[in-house]
Design a protein around this motif. Sequence first.
Motif, PDB file in Angstrom:
ATOM      1  N   ALA A   1      -2.503 -45.162  48.073  1.00 43.81           N
ATOM      2  CA  ALA A   1      -3.070 -44.652  49.320  1.00 43.81           C
ATOM      3  C   ALA A   1      -2.834 -45.664  50.441  1.00 43.81           C
ATOM      4  N   VAL A   2      -2.347 -45.191  51.579  1.00 43.73           N
ATOM      5  CA  VAL A   2      -2.135 -46.042  52.751  1.00 43.73           C
ATOM      6  C   VAL A   2      -2.630 -45.287  53.983  1.00 43.73           C
ATOM      7  N   GLY A   3      -2.810 -46.031  55.060  1.00 48.71           N
ATOM      8  CA  GLY A   3      -3.203 -45.431  56.320  1.00 48.71           C
ATOM      9  C   GLY A   3      -2.140 -45.654  57.376  1.00 48.71           C
ATOM     10  N   VAL A   4      -1.999 -44.691  58.270  1.00 47.55           N
ATOM     11  CA  VAL A   4      -1.092 -44.801  59.413  1.00 47.55           C
ATOM     12  C   VAL A   4      -1.923 -44.633  60.674  1.00 47.55           C
ATOM     13  N   ASP A   5      -1.818 -45.587  61.575  1.00 51.40           N
ATOM     14  CA  ASP A   5      -2.584 -45.549  62.823  1.00 51.40           C
ATOM     15  C   ASP A   5      -1.677 -46.060  63.934  1.00 51.40           C
ATOM     16  N   LEU A   6      -0.920 -45.148  64.531  1.00 50.39           N
ATOM     17  CA  LEU A   6       0.115 -45.510  65.489  1.00 50.39           C
ATOM     18  C   LEU A   6      -0.279 -45.151  66.914  1.00 50.39           C
ATOM     19  N   PRO A   7       0.316 -45.817  67.891  1.00 46.63           N
ATOM     20  CA  PRO A   7       0.189 -45.330  69.264  1.00 46.63           C
ATOM     21  C   PRO A   7       0.786 -43.932  69.360  1.00 46.63           C
ATOM     22  N   ARG A   8       0.380 -43.196  70.344  1.00 47.31           N
ATOM     23  CA  ARG A   8       0.860 -41.827  70.480  1.00 47.31           C
ATOM     24  C   ARG A   8       2.239 -41.821  71.128  1.00 47.31           C
ATOM     25  N   THR A   9       3.246 -42.075  70.309  1.00 47.42           N
ATOM     26  CA  THR A   9       4.598 -42.265  70.846  1.00 47.42           C
ATOM     27  C   THR A   9       5.599 -41.283  70.254  1.00 47.42           C
ATOM     28  N   GLY A  10       5.152 -40.123  69.865  1.00 48.72           N
ATOM     29  CA  GLY A  10       6.074 -39.112  69.398  1.00 48.72           C
ATOM     30  C   GLY A  10       6.068 -38.936  67.887  1.00 48.72           C
ATOM     31  N   VAL A  11       6.850 -37.969  67.428  1.00 47.86           N
ATOM     32  CA  VAL A  11       6.897 -37.583  66.024  1.00 47.86           C
ATOM     33  C   VAL A  11       7.627 -38.638  65.198  1.00 47.86           C
TER      34      VAL A  11
ATOM     35  N   HIS B   1       4.044 -18.246  66.056  1.00 46.15           N
ATOM     36  CA  HIS B   1       4.011 -18.739  67.432  1.00 46.15           C
ATOM     37  C   HIS B   1       3.017 -19.866  67.636  1.00 46.15           C
ATOM     38  N   ARG B   2       2.837 -20.715  66.664  1.00 46.93           N
ATOM     39  CA  ARG B   2       1.870 -21.787  66.857  1.00 46.93           C
ATOM     40  C   ARG B   2       2.485 -22.904  67.672  1.00 46.93           C
ATOM     41  N   HIS B   3       1.652 -23.672  68.322  1.00 48.64           N
ATOM     42  CA  HIS B   3       2.088 -24.849  69.070  1.00 48.64           C
ATOM     43  C   HIS B   3       1.739 -26.082  68.257  1.00 48.64           C
ATOM     44  N   HIS B   4       2.662 -27.053  68.237  1.00 53.30           N
ATOM     45  CA  HIS B   4       2.433 -28.276  67.470  1.00 53.30           C
ATOM     46  C   HIS B   4       1.977 -29.388  68.400  1.00 53.30           C
ATOM     47  N   HIS B   5       1.068 -30.189  67.914  1.00 53.46           N
ATOM     48  CA  HIS B   5       0.543 -31.290  68.722  1.00 53.46           C
ATOM     49  C   HIS B   5       0.662 -32.579  67.930  1.00 53.46           C
ATOM     50  N   SER B   6       1.269 -33.576  68.547  1.00 51.49           N
ATOM     51  CA  SER B   6       1.520 -34.813  67.825  1.00 51.49           C
ATOM     52  C   SER B   6       0.331 -35.764  67.808  1.00 51.49           C
ATOM     53  N   HIS B   7      -0.772 -35.389  68.479  1.00 51.80           N
ATOM     54  CA  HIS B   7      -1.851 -36.357  68.647  1.00 51.80           C
ATOM     55  C   HIS B   7      -3.097 -36.030  67.836  1.00 51.80           C
ATOM     56  N   SER B   8      -3.056 -34.990  66.977  1.00 51.51           N
ATOM     57  CA  SER B   8      -4.228 -34.643  66.208  1.00 51.51           C
ATOM     58  C   SER B   8      -4.506 -35.707  65.161  1.00 51.51           C
ATOM     59  N   HIS B   9      -5.773 -35.944  64.857  1.00 49.41           N
ATOM     60  CA  HIS B   9      -6.164 -36.916  63.846  1.00 49.41           C
ATOM     61  C   HIS B   9      -6.817 -36.167  62.692  1.00 49.41           C
ATOM     62  N   HIS B  10      -6.502 -36.556  61.454  1.00 49.67           N
ATOM     63  CA  HIS B  10      -7.189 -35.991  60.315  1.00 49.67           C
ATOM     64  C   HIS B  10      -7.282 -37.029  59.233  1.00 49.67           C
ATOM     65  N   ASP B  11      -8.168 -36.742  58.273  1.00 50.20           N
ATOM     66  CA  ASP B  11      -8.453 -37.732  57.264  1.00 50.20           C
ATOM     67  C   ASP B  11      -8.050 -37.289  55.864  1.00 50.20           C
ATOM     68  N   THR B  12      -7.385 -36.153  55.742  1.00 47.60           N
ATOM     69  CA  THR B  12      -6.994 -35.674  54.422  1.00 47.60           C
ATOM     70  C   THR B  12      -5.733 -36.395  53.977  1.00 47.60           C
ATOM     71  N   PRO B  13      -5.729 -36.980  52.785  1.00 43.92           N
ATOM     72  CA  PRO B  13      -4.521 -37.663  52.310  1.00 43.92           C
ATOM     73  C   PRO B  13      -3.367 -36.694  52.173  1.00 43.92           C
ATOM     74  N   VAL B  14      -2.176 -37.153  52.495  1.00 46.29           N
ATOM     75  CA  VAL B  14      -0.996 -36.325  52.378  1.00 46.29           C
ATOM     76  C   VAL B  14       0.052 -37.111  51.601  1.00 46.29           C
ATOM     77  N   GLY B  15       1.139 -36.420  51.284  1.00 47.80           N
ATOM     78  CA  GLY B  15       2.199 -37.062  50.525  1.00 47.80           C
ATOM     79  C   GLY B  15       2.069 -36.741  49.054  1.00 47.80           C
ATOM     80  N   ARG B  16       2.854 -37.387  48.230  1.00 47.16           N
ATOM     81  CA  ARG B  16       2.871 -37.097  46.795  1.00 47.16           C
ATOM     82  C   ARG B  16       1.707 -37.759  46.102  1.00 47.16           C
ATOM     83  N   SER B  17       0.953 -36.993  45.333  1.00 48.02           N
ATOM     84  CA  SER B  17      -0.189 -37.524  44.613  1.00 48.02           C
ATOM     85  C   SER B  17       0.206 -37.812  43.164  1.00 48.02           C
ATOM     86  N   ASN B  18      -0.715 -38.451  42.447  1.00 44.64           N
ATOM     87  CA  ASN B  18      -0.420 -38.813  41.069  1.00 44.64           C
ATOM     88  C   ASN B  18      -0.281 -37.611  40.163  1.00 44.64           C
TER      89      ASN B  18
END
Length: 208
Positions: free
Chosen positions: A50-60, A189-206
């Motif tokens: 498990a890791v965290g990513v906390d970046l400035p809002r600088t794009g995808v 027709h959804r719109h994507h937003h690069s600045h949303s924050h969430h806490d659910t882990p993503v990526g490949r799990s064990n």
Amino acid sequence: MKIFNTRLSTPSDVQKAQLAEQYKADDYLLLDFDTRQHSRFRAITVSGEAVGVDLPRTGVLKGDDVLINAAGELMQVIAKPQAVTKVTAANDFLLMKGAYHLGNRHVPLMFDHSFDQGSAGYALYFENDHVLAQMLENLGLHIESTSMPFEPETGAYQTGQGHSHSHAHSHSDSHNHQESHSHDESHSHRHHHSHSHHDTPVGRSNDG
């Protein structure tokens, strides 16, 4: 938990060697496009850490982007193969017409001219949406479902965020990670937003 808060623009030779070793050990992030739009999230490396990513809002985040934390530790991002719709046409004009209608709906699009794409020589890709697919078929375009790393074009005014989906191709087949975490295809027709924050882990799990 390690927190990565900076993009590393140009890794040194030593850092490239380190990233290569980490890749062999599955110590990297395999992320789909929806996740890579966020600037802050928790994720699971391919090896299960498990890791965290906390970046400035600088794009995808792009495939092959490298993150670094305060301790100098590195983490590479790989664009994860995901379900997408491939669009081809009998001629360039028809494909351009399809691109216009998708762009008019703010649909993220990936463009491709690196493979045999039929008579027009080009292809468009977007995240699966049956309403959009039906619209394009009604316009006379050819639609098919496929799976590949999705690296759509960014805004023309976003410098330093050019199209780079071809970099992810060399990574997508070597570890057989294509099976996981596709998103619901019913959203239209959804719109994507690069600045949303969430806490659910993503990526490949064990548990795969």
